[in-house]
Design an enzyme around this catalytic site. Structure first.
Site, mmCIF file in Angstrom:
data_model
loop_
_atom_site.group_PDB
_atom_site.id
_atom_site.type_symbol
_atom_site.label_atom_id
_atom_site.label_comp_id
_atom_site.label_asym_id
_atom_site.label_seq_id
_atom_site.Cartn_x
_atom_site.Cartn_y
_atom_site.Cartn_z
ATOM 1 N N LYS B 72 0.824 -1.212 0.000
ATOM 2 C CA LYS B 72 0.000 0.000 0.000
ATOM 3 C C LYS B 72 0.860 1.266 0.000
ATOM 4 O O LYS B 72 0.575 2.207 -0.728
ATOM 5 C CB LYS B 72 -0.891 0.047 1.248
ATOM 6 C CG LYS B 72 -2.074 -0.885 1.228
ATOM 7 C CD LYS B 72 -3.020 -0.606 2.380
ATOM 8 C CE LYS B 72 -2.364 -0.668 3.740
ATOM 9 N NZ LYS B 72 -1.857 -2.007 4.129
ATOM 10 N N THR B 74 4.003 1.628 -0.934
ATOM 11 C CA THR B 74 4.698 1.738 -2.223
ATOM 12 C C THR B 74 3.734 2.215 -3.311
ATOM 13 O O THR B 74 4.070 3.077 -4.132
ATOM 14 C CB THR B 74 5.305 0.369 -2.585
ATOM 15 O OG1 THR B 74 6.185 -0.024 -1.525
ATOM 16 C CG2 THR B 74 6.075 0.417 -3.891
ATOM 17 N N ARG B 95 1.717 7.652 7.197
ATOM 18 C CA ARG B 95 2.109 7.460 8.595
ATOM 19 C C ARG B 95 3.625 7.491 8.736
ATOM 20 O O ARG B 95 4.349 7.151 7.810
ATOM 21 C CB ARG B 95 1.635 6.087 9.098
ATOM 22 C CG ARG B 95 0.198 6.035 9.515
ATOM 23 C CD ARG B 95 -0.176 4.626 9.925
ATOM 24 N NE ARG B 95 -0.189 3.737 8.772
ATOM 25 C CZ ARG B 95 -0.324 2.424 8.840
ATOM 26 N NH1 ARG B 95 -0.428 1.837 10.015
ATOM 27 N NH2 ARG B 95 -0.349 1.698 7.760
ATOM 28 N N LYS B 106 10.172 -6.814 10.303
ATOM 29 C CA LYS B 106 9.455 -6.039 9.303
ATOM 30 C C LYS B 106 10.313 -5.011 8.576
ATOM 31 O O LYS B 106 10.136 -4.753 7.391
ATOM 32 C CB LYS B 106 8.267 -5.332 9.990
ATOM 33 C CG LYS B 106 7.358 -4.587 9.036
ATOM 34 C CD LYS B 106 6.131 -4.066 9.787
ATOM 35 C CE LYS B 106 5.335 -3.104 8.917
ATOM 36 N NZ LYS B 106 6.000 -1.806 8.725
ATOM 37 N N ALA B 275 -2.824 -0.223 13.463
ATOM 38 C CA ALA B 275 -4.023 -0.404 12.634
ATOM 39 C C ALA B 275 -4.995 -1.411 13.238
ATOM 40 O O ALA B 275 -6.098 -1.573 12.723
ATOM 41 C CB ALA B 275 -3.618 -0.833 11.237
ATOM 42 N N PHE B 303 -3.348 -2.233 7.066
ATOM 43 C CA PHE B 303 -3.968 -3.550 6.871
ATOM 44 C C PHE B 303 -4.968 -3.530 5.698
ATOM 45 O O PHE B 303 -4.941 -2.617 4.870
ATOM 46 C CB PHE B 303 -4.631 -4.063 8.147
ATOM 47 C CG PHE B 303 -3.661 -4.350 9.273
ATOM 48 C CD1 PHE B 303 -2.399 -4.900 9.017
ATOM 49 C CD2 PHE B 303 -4.006 -4.118 10.598
ATOM 50 C CE1 PHE B 303 -1.514 -5.185 10.055
ATOM 51 C CE2 PHE B 303 -3.117 -4.405 11.634
ATOM 52 C CZ PHE B 303 -1.880 -4.933 11.367
ATOM 53 N N PHE B 383 4.339 -7.970 -9.537
ATOM 54 C CA PHE B 383 5.480 -8.776 -9.095
ATOM 55 C C PHE B 383 6.022 -9.513 -10.310
ATOM 56 O O PHE B 383 5.276 -9.832 -11.241
ATOM 57 C CB PHE B 383 5.036 -9.784 -8.023
ATOM 58 C CG PHE B 383 4.957 -9.195 -6.642
ATOM 59 C CD1 PHE B 383 3.994 -8.258 -6.326
ATOM 60 C CD2 PHE B 383 5.857 -9.571 -5.659
ATOM 61 C CE1 PHE B 383 3.915 -7.701 -5.061
ATOM 62 C CE2 PHE B 383 5.790 -9.023 -4.384
ATOM 63 C CZ PHE B 383 4.823 -8.089 -4.079
ATOM 64 N N TRP B 411 6.976 0.154 -7.902
ATOM 65 C CA TRP B 411 8.179 -0.392 -7.269
ATOM 66 C C TRP B 411 9.318 -0.476 -8.285
ATOM 67 O O TRP B 411 10.449 -0.086 -7.999
ATOM 68 C CB TRP B 411 7.860 -1.789 -6.710
ATOM 69 C CG TRP B 411 9.006 -2.433 -5.993
ATOM 70 C CD1 TRP B 411 9.376 -2.236 -4.683
ATOM 71 C CD2 TRP B 411 9.953 -3.359 -6.533
ATOM 72 N NE1 TRP B 411 10.481 -2.991 -4.382
ATOM 73 C CE2 TRP B 411 10.854 -3.682 -5.500
ATOM 74 C CE3 TRP B 411 10.117 -3.951 -7.791
ATOM 75 C CZ2 TRP B 411 11.912 -4.580 -5.678
ATOM 76 C CZ3 TRP B 411 11.164 -4.840 -7.976
ATOM 77 C CH2 TRP B 411 12.064 -5.163 -6.925
#
Lengths: 558, 558
Positions: B72, B74, B95, B106, B275, B303, B383, B411
């Site tokens: 999200k 990215t 955020r 992470k 979240a 999320f 991807f 990306w």
């Protein structure tokens, strides 16, 4: 007459943009990392060894203080204003205040009256985040230690009972002094006893203040001693591969902060280690930065001269090859009355007799400074309750010892009130009256170093060691830490290790109860009494009287 | 082919001075509070309600995610680059990352590949100190609570067993989850059970993100519910006179931070609440700031859409009177395979069958967004393992539902890879396809609000309440908090409260186990499962692979 509060004075001043302050010390705007309009970080590339050797370092210290303190920070700032007023290019270099005491009894630490550094609210609150960075680096190491104990694949076999490394938080919070962590089952770590110290007590803070650059910082962080494995091998932070991540957290904190005094002179404020269990003075990097950019640097060291100046001269100056040219000994008539036997309720009542009797404390400090081959100047930090005859006595008595004593009115008048003090300091510096030498060589044995300090500085006749301290000495020997500096942890209330012995105690013995290791800072810390590392809040915390209005204007901060 | 790491890409970019970024949104240099050359705080005075009403808010959310997340952040950054590329003035509003996960599994949260916000190291580390300020405000309240329990003169009669307020630290540190504090005798406070959450879980963070201005922040801080007295009276932060001092600690944290994307577009990054137990989106102030300064604002919520978008639309947008014009639903082929039953080792193996089956998850999210009268656009975050037939299927299937689905290559290519997505979003916005309305009215009863979310959004057939939850409901009623928003705390792995129910579960019941109160944030928090509020570090922490060289260049941060 109603005096303005410190924050009222500070807020009534229109601040110059920090780039204008930087101009005064020939720092280009492009070299500044600004934090808003009135704070900036200075890059380490500005440090210049040639300039450092040519410029003049003045240390401000004090006689044995009363609990309220005798005004070293205020005098340091005032003296800097005075030096600038008489035409010297001077910068004050100070410690950063800790956040915890701001909500407790002590309040902030940005000077007072008309001798303050500003913006005082920012300096007393988060400032540029250095304390937070120290806290996070400290606590990352804690998390890595407990994670390693928990880990099955990467386990270093650390014995949790031997861990000396504590977590820190920059808050007065007594409930965190003694805690049990890792409760609640196997997913939550391994239970053990722990505790939080306040952030200035972190060895990471001591290290930041000793480090010469980022590489040296990293090396020192890796050398932090944590405890032992079950088979009695020492564990260091580098065994947890912690030093790079810790240094990453400190990448900005290593850069000194530039702010201004009320009279728009440069102030560099950087680092804030405890003055009992640590060196109690700003970073070496900040002192060197000041000396690289300014003809005079005025700095201070925490508590009385037996603690602050001793450590400044034996540890910091020796390690960093600094050459202090003059020491200003701050005295108050109030403290002299105290050392002459006045009770606290009589501190503000003139008494020539008590001042006469209390002078012996100041005299011993004067003698001590001279043991470092440095000439002191006495600054009598003026209070409205001082009588003329008391002041005259101190001035004459100092003159008999060959020392200039000057009334310092920085609190009341800023630089106008300190030009005489500034002239006295310049006199000592320009006549090259001092030729600094440390009192001991770092390479001498730990016990010898302790003895030199206890006998020469404190005036003790003997040093005793508890069983614990003797065990600690053997551990230090086994770990190969004999050539570390000794960073004495002693009460600031007496030359001795006994609070009650005011004035100039004689024929006393000091007892080393234990000796801690701060191997990243390269100290051993002989503990001569119970050291408070986590203050509490008072029954009515200062926070209750603070307010902030809708425009962000703060009141009640002191 | 060897891909560059995120930090390598970020470091290879020469950044523009932040004043040049500010110029793009017509912010004068004098209005900036710079934090170095590449970060600045924006004053709240720039918020302009007229501009907010005219400009366009786009929310980026996602289908039900796999553990790695679906990109999200990215996509949000990439979309912003794409919008600017097609001539729209767009700002991304995000955020702030939490520090703890940076050393855990992470890593950071500043986007990825060629869709990043920079300077990524600073954003992922201390940034401008906002998290630290939240942490200190939270922990000052903790210290005041324990100090009050200890105090004899000022005692509020707080029953320590009822205290719900926990300390926080921005560190992955499992050993602090469950602790005992106040040990060691009468000087060290009153012993009680406590624990540390990670800083994003602090209600102070939730409050900062809900506050409209400094006054509102202060009021909310005062309204924090702490626990009860021995005679069962509720205690709030204002009873401890804590709100002013807490707001003082947050005086700078309330100002949004301006940075830049890799393509030199404005990014506002501010606040970072969890979240699950909180709203999972940046501050209202930052969203309003973005909309005051920019024709398009792209923002995200944590999320999947059942959590992030639901809270964004029911809580944040309703409270702040925001009017989102389009929702971008991020999907990955990988996640669709997962919802079609692929095991994690097969996430990267093409399978049209699994994607076909998994589409039902995305379809439910599309339906849900339309319940708010908003038109979604699906962004298929590309991807390398995606097959053409899988992508074609998703695009066609969405088209059948009247939804544009676009392959998003932010990306890999930055704005070049997202112009199609940007056009699709502009299409929805400019054709006024949306007419946002919230799903419930805050004034309706708590149970009604929970039921609307559970049935309409999750697809549950029934809501059950544990005994504890029923007691909690009575407490909420007694305290007069029925008109608070409900901030659902549920697993992100399923529409239901059961991790295992992937895809589009049906005929399920959700169970509210307990309901927490965040009265400063004006939420009640129904807990539908076990919520993790303090992560741990992995056996081999990320910190071990980080390094910093003598010039301060960092590697190994992700």
């Amino acid at each position: 007459m109603k005096y303005q509060s410190d924050i009222e004075i500070a807020q009534s001043k229109e601040l110059k943009h920090i780039k204008e302050i930087a101009q005064k010390i020939n720092v280009k705007e492009d070299d500044l990392e600004m934090y808003g309009k009135y704070k900036a970080k200075l890059p380490l590339s500005l440090i210049d060894d040639e300039q450092i050797a040519q410029n003049n370092l003045v240390l401000v210290t004090a006689l044995t203080p009363t609990p309220a303190g005798e005004g070293k920070t205020t005098t340091s700032i005032g003296l800097t204003e005075g030096l600038n007023k008489i035409g010297k290019q001077a910068t004050v270099v100070l410690r950063e205040p800790s956040l915890g005491p701001v909500f407790g009894i002590k309040g902030g630490a940005a000077g007072g009256g008309f001798s303050q550094v500003v913006p005082m609210e920012d300096i007393n609150l988060h400032f540029t985040g250095d304390f937070n960075a120290v806290e996070k680096a400290n606590n990352l190491l804690s998390a890595l230690i407990d994670n390693n104990i928990q880990s099955k694949t990467n386990n270093l076999n650390i014995d949790p009972r031997t861990i000396l490394w504590k977590r820190v938080i920059d808050m007065n919070d007594r409930s965190l002094r003694d805690i049990t962590i890792g409760l609640g089952g196997t997913a939550n770590g391994v239970p053990r006893q722990d505790g939080f110290n306040i952030t200035p007590a972190s060895e990471v803070m001591a290290i930041l203040c000793m480090a010469s650059d980022l590489e040296n910082l990293k090396e020192r962080l890796g050398n932090i001693f944590i405890g032992f494995t079950y088979d009695n091998k020492p564990i260091f932070a580098k065994d947890l591969k912690a030093e790079n991540a810790m240094a990453i957290l400190l990448k900005d904190a290593i850069k000194p902060n530039l702010v201004q005094t009320l009279e728009e002179n440069p102030a560099i404020i950087h680092g804030g280690p405890f003055a009992n269990i640590a060196q109690g003075t700003n970073t070496i990097i900040a002192t060197k930065m000041g000396l690289s950019l300014s003809n005079y640097v005025v700095t201070e060291a925490g508590f009385g001269a037996d603690l602050g100046a001793e450590k400044f001269l034996n540890i910091k100056s020796q390690f960093a090859k600094l050459n202090p040219k003059c020491v200003v000994l701050v005295a108050t008539i109030r403290a002299l009355r105290h050392h002459g036997g006045a009770k606290s309720e009589d501190y503000n009542t003139p008494s020539l007799e008590k001042v006469k009797d209390g002078f012996k404390n100041l005299e011993k400090h004067i003698e001590n400074i001279r043991k470092f081959n440095i000439e002191p100047v006495v600054a009598v930090n003026a209070f409205t309750s001082d009588s003329e005859e008391e002041i005259d006595f101190v001035v004459k008595k100092c003159a008999n010892l060959g020392v200039t004593a000057v009334l310092s009115k920085g609190w009341e008048k800023g630089g106008e009130g300190t030009t005489e003090l500034a002239k006295a300091v310049v006199e000592v510096v320009e006549h090259k009256a001092s030729n600094y030498k440390p009192l001991y060589d770092w390479k001498s044995p730990i016990k010898d170093k302790i003895e030199v300090i206890a006998k020469e500085i404190y005036g003790a006749i003997n040093v005793e060691y508890s069983k614990q301290a003797q065990l600690n000495l053997r551990r230090i020997d086994r770990l190969g830490f004999n050539d570390f500096a000794v960073c004495m942890a002693k009460t600031q209330k007496s030359f001795s290790d006994n609070d009650a012995l005011i004035g100039r105690p004689e024929n006393f013995t000091v007892t080393v109860r234990e000796i801690e290791i701060a191997s990243g800072a390269q100290f051993v810390i002989p503990i001569l009494g119970k050291m408070m590392r986590m203050p509490g809040l008072p029954a009515k915390p200062a926070s209750e009287n603070m307010s902030i209005d809708k425009n962000g204007v703060i009141s009640g901060l002191s």
